[in-house]
Enzyme design. Structure first.
Site, PDB file in Angstrom:
ATOM      1  N   GLU A  56     -15.182   5.379  -2.079  1.00 15.94           N
ATOM      2  CA  GLU A  56     -14.278   5.167  -3.135  1.00 15.94           C
ATOM      3  C   GLU A  56     -15.211   4.073  -4.307  1.00 15.94           C
ATOM      4  OE1 GLU A  56      -9.731   4.050  -3.952  1.00 15.94           O
ATOM      5  OE2 GLU A  56     -10.561   3.216  -2.199  1.00 15.94           O
ATOM      6  N   CYS A  71      -6.234   2.996  -7.069  1.00 14.12           N
ATOM      7  CA  CYS A  71      -6.254   3.749  -5.681  1.00 14.12           C
ATOM      8  C   CYS A  71      -5.989   5.129  -5.616  1.00 14.12           C
ATOM      9  CB  CYS A  71      -5.337   3.142  -4.505  1.00 14.12           C
ATOM     10  SG  CYS A  71      -3.627   3.249  -5.001  1.00 14.12           S
ATOM     11  N   LYS A 102       2.373 -11.971  -0.078  1.00  9.44           N
ATOM     12  CA  LYS A 102       1.141 -12.681  -0.330  1.00  9.44           C
ATOM     13  C   LYS A 102       0.134 -12.128  -1.339  1.00  9.44           C
ATOM     14  CE  LYS A 102      -3.297 -13.881   0.321  1.00  9.44           C
ATOM     15  NZ  LYS A 102      -4.182 -13.324  -0.415  1.00  9.44           N
ATOM     16  N   GLU A 111      -0.680   1.495   2.899  1.00  7.18           N
ATOM     17  CA  GLU A 111      -1.254   2.187   1.794  1.00  7.18           C
ATOM     18  C   GLU A 111      -2.641   1.951   1.540  1.00  7.18           C
ATOM     19  OE1 GLU A 111      -2.563   3.013  -1.735  1.00  7.18           O
ATOM     20  OE2 GLU A 111      -1.105   1.655  -2.734  1.00  7.18           O
TER      21      GLU A 111
END
Length: 482
Positions: free
Chosen positions: A383, A286, A177, A252
């Site tokens: 972030e 990331c 997905k 993750e």
């Protein structure tokens, strides 16, 4: 590449097909904001058909030998290598990154296919010393079962390829997905899956509403493993849901990577590493550096070198010769603006950039360097996921380690020093799943990619990555002596 409207379909049980109810959603180019295509939006019937197909295919796929599975992966590798430009252009069209960078992503993804074509063959079990003469004790590694894979938009090919390659090598079937922003890259890749001849049901593609697809997977006892890359908040939700059927889960999640520059560092190398880590994919990575921590005695010299490299970066349409493309969407763009505005309001200084850029009508933001940044600012804790580099100052090694670890996240960290003893002390003190020493680029197919703390758990890459798709079975055998 022409922006002729593309129509992407689902891939279920070896066939490309529209959604059962005919529903689609639009796909935009983040640079021009033009509609570049439509993608099928999976219905509940489509989702269940994919689950049923994965279960059915698993019964036979798990019986194939590792050498047979490696053969399929090698065919896929060849197709990826010969069609890399074709895949890259679709990626640039819907994600925005420069074509050269997109080609690099295709090659990076292909490296995982190459690795796991061989790693699957190396999976072994054990023979244990028996406790009696008429017995045999053995351990074998077997595939966990059908796997659901959920990935984000920032690396629309590599993120799911580095998950499905070990899963397929281990003998699992997979349902992918991808993110709603970047489904067409996945469709292009599944054309190669189809051409490589994987049996029907082994690899499937569902696109559409994340909550609908994810909820169906989490509720199904047939899906035995979920591998997710995305936000910590969603990761926590999936983990809670997985408890109902005790699925195996790999997560993750978010990061807040520090990059430490000590007074004995090669400052040219450190500046190059910071720019490479921060501004690749327009900062939408990331493991991108979120904080640069510089020792006071070399602060001015480092800033000078950093500014020279950062000010040379170009940005714009990914189909032109630029270093950076656009931000993926308005939500991401607004977060970057909010972080910069908050920092400036609280006393930070902007040495470069700091504002939106014009071009194409989309979401461009200038490469930005902020100084006089403090822990009171949002950018110090959250972030940013954009091309903004905040710089902090420290005095002692202990202070640098404390500042670097002052976050709930633990995905990646970087350190620049020429001192061997310091490199050992600092890298081993950093509370991160991955550490780059004198480099801003750490990912490799043979290495374990993943984090600790609120950055999740599980690993992708190398011999560690295939373990995520295997479970241990112990067999005790008693036999009759003649």
């Amino acid at each position: 590449m022409s922006e002729a409207k593309q129509v992407g379909q689902l891939y279920i049980n070896g066939t490309f097909k529209p959604a059962e109810d005919g529903q689609t959603f639009e796909v935009l180019n983040p640079y021009t904001l033009a509609i570049i295509g439509e993608q099928a939006e999976a219905s509940e019937k489509d989702i269940q058909a994919a689950i049923d197909g994965a279960v059915q295919a698993f019964r036979t796929w798990k019986q194939t030998t590792a050498y047979e599975r490696a053969g399929y992966l090698r065919k896929l590798l060849h197709l990826m290598q010969t069609r890399e430009r074709e895949i890259a252009e679709v990626m640039t069209l819907e994600q925005g990154k420069p074509v050269a960078e997109a080609v690099g992503e295709v090659r990076y993804a292909a490296s995982y296919v190459a690795w796991y074509a061989e790693e699957g063959i190396r999976v072994t079990g054990d023979l244990l010393a028996p406790s009696q003469t008429d017995s045999r004790l053995s351990v074998r590694k077997i595939p966990v079962g059908p796997v659901g894979i959920i990935t984000p938009w920032n690396f629309p090919l590599a993120m799911f390829v580095r998950k499905i390659a070990p899963a397929l090598a281990a003998g699992c079937t997979v349902i992918v997905k991808p993110a709603e922003q970047t489904p067409l890259t996945a469709v292009k890749f599944f054309e190669l899956i189809h051409e490589a001849g994987f049996p029907a049901g082994v690899c499937q593609l569902l696109t559409g509403e994340a909550s609908k697809i994810g909820s169906a997977w989490m509720a199904s006892s047939a899906i035995r493993k979920i591998s997710f890359t995305g936000s910590t908040a969603v990761g926590k939700m999936l983990m809670r849901q997985a408890s109902e059927t005790l699925k195996k889960v790999s997560l993750e999640l978010g990061g807040h990577a520090p990059l430490i520059v000590f007074d004995d560092a090669d400052l040219d190398m450190a500046a190059a590493g910071a720019v490479e880590s921060k501004f690749r994919n327009c900062g939408q990575v990331c493991v991108a550096t979120n904080r640069v921590l510089v020792q006071r005695s070399v602060y001015d010299a480092f800033i000078e070198k950093l500014m020279k490299r950062t000010s040379a970066l170009t940005f714009g349409d990914g189909f032109t010769n630029v270093d950076m493309g656009p931000i993926i969407d308005k939500q991401g763009f607004d977060k970057i603006v909010a972080h910069v505005d908050d920092a400036l309001a609280k006393g930070a200084k902007c040495l470069l950039g700091g504002k939106p850029a014009k071009g194409g009508g989309g979401y461009l933001f200038e490469p930005t360097v902020l100084t006089d940044v403090t822990s009171a600012m949002r950018i110090a804790k959250e972030e940013t996921f954009g091309p903004v580099l905040p710089v902090f100052v420290f005095d002692t090694e202990a202070e640098a380690i404390q500042m670097a670890n002052d976050t709930p996240f633990g995905l990646a960290a970087y350190c620049f020093t020429e001192n061997l003893s310091r490199s050992i002390r600092v890298t081993e003190a950093l509370e991160y799943g991955m550490v780059g020493l004198n480099t801003g680029r750490i990912s490799a197919a043979q290495a374990p990619f993943g984090g600790v703390k609120m950055s999740g758990f599980g690993r992708e890459g190398g011999r560690y990555g295939i373990e995520e798709y295997l479970v241990t079975q112990y067999i005790a055998t008693v036999y009759k002596e003649s």
